[in-house]
Design an enzyme around this catalytic site. Structure first.
Site, short mmCIF file in Angstrom:
data_model
loop_
_atom_site.label_atom_id
_atom_site.label_comp_id
_atom_site.label_asym_id
_atom_site.label_seq_id
_atom_site.Cartn_x
_atom_site.Cartn_y
_atom_site.Cartn_z
N SER A 144 32.83 35.23 -19.91
CA SER A 144 33.87 35.30 -18.82
C SER A 144 35.11 36.66 -20.11
O SER A 144 35.42 36.97 -19.61
CB SER A 144 34.98 34.91 -18.43
OG SER A 144 35.56 33.38 -19.02
N TYR A 157 42.10 32.29 -17.46
CA TYR A 157 40.92 32.23 -18.62
C TYR A 157 40.24 32.55 -19.09
O TYR A 157 40.32 31.93 -20.90
CB TYR A 157 40.55 31.06 -17.25
CG TYR A 157 39.02 30.48 -18.45
CD1 TYR A 157 38.67 29.64 -18.54
CD2 TYR A 157 37.76 31.31 -18.19
CE1 TYR A 157 38.16 28.28 -19.29
CE2 TYR A 157 36.59 31.24 -18.98
CZ TYR A 157 37.00 29.05 -18.79
OH TYR A 157 35.71 29.30 -20.09
#
Length: 252
Positions: A144, A157
């Site tokens: 990510s 995150y």
């Protein structure tokens, strides 16, 4: 004797890494957070392989507990292996949660930074005197944080994971004077308990993820664990300062 510390090894990638390391002859000190049963299960699996392992509690979000943890590591090294140092560290413990940018609270943002970035920074700093020269470290980041992994809902995150990726390069530079190698791995979608056990709760997401992955399936914990074990073993002796995507070609 090769001895690894693996944080967050009560399930998922940490558990996979601990078991793969044991298969290669490593002794393992593994940590667990709230899942003590899972930590003991990992120990049992390693012992079934003929290896030695010790499970210790650790909350990587509470850096003030790290000196006491180091004392427990020192005791475990002495009592289990008759050793004073360990040879490898896997900074894996963490958590994931989807939260759209406009809905992310300062509290959640701080928790991501405290657990995912601050935790590995100061845990490594605390344990560094016990890490043998010519040892190795692997930090678990995430796809990510890569250009190809951007998805709505993971800004905080992924920002923390991206920070850990940068930290990896600086660790590699500074620790090289002791021959210590430092790399990070960036797993793609992997079947773990991360994200509140999302794959078990929402199995319908598995098909689309597999379809978007070149090798045609979702990753498994042992897929990632094998790469961690390789990086900490002799095969990885000439690799440092790298972030390696381990995703089966997700979004390739």
């Amino acid at each position: 004797m090769s001895i690894a510390i693996v944080t967050g090894a009560s399930s998922g990638i940490g558990q996979g890494a601990a078991i793969e390391l044991a298969k290669r002859g490593f002794g393992v000190i593994l940590t667990y957070g709230r899942n003590k049963e899972g930590g003991l299960r990992t120990v049992a699996e390693i012992e079934e392989l003929g290896g030695k392992a010790v499970a210790l509690p650790l909350d990587v979000g509470l850096s003030h507990t790290f000196p006491a943890f180091r004392q427990e590591v020192t005791r475990a090294l002495d009592e289990t292996w008759g050793a004073t140092h360990f040879t490898s560290l896997v900074n894996n413990a963490g958590f994931g949660r989807m939260s759209m940018f406009e809905d992310t609270s300062e509290e959640l943002f701080d928790e991501f930074m405290r657990v995912i970035l601050k935790g590995p920074f100061f845990l490594t700093q605390t344990l560094l005197p016990l890490l043998a020269d010519n040892g190795a470290i692997v930090n678990t980041t995430s796809s990510s944080a890569l250009v190809t992994g951007v998805e709505p809902g993971y800004s905080a995150y992924a920002s923390a994971k991206g920070g850990l990726q940068v930290l990896t390069r600086y660790m590699a530079k500074e620790f090289s004077t002791r021959g210590i190698r430092v790399n990070s791995i960036a797993p793609g979608p992997t079947r773990t308990r991360l994200g509140d056990d999302a794959f078990s709760k929402y199995p319908e997401v598995i098909g689309p993820i597999a379809a978007a992955t070149a090798l045609g399936r979702v990753g498994e914990a042992e897929d990632i664990g094998m790469v961690v074990a390789m990086l900490l073993s002799e095969e990885g002796r000439w690799i440092t300062g790298q972030n390696i995507e381990v995703s089966g070609g997700h979004k390739l």
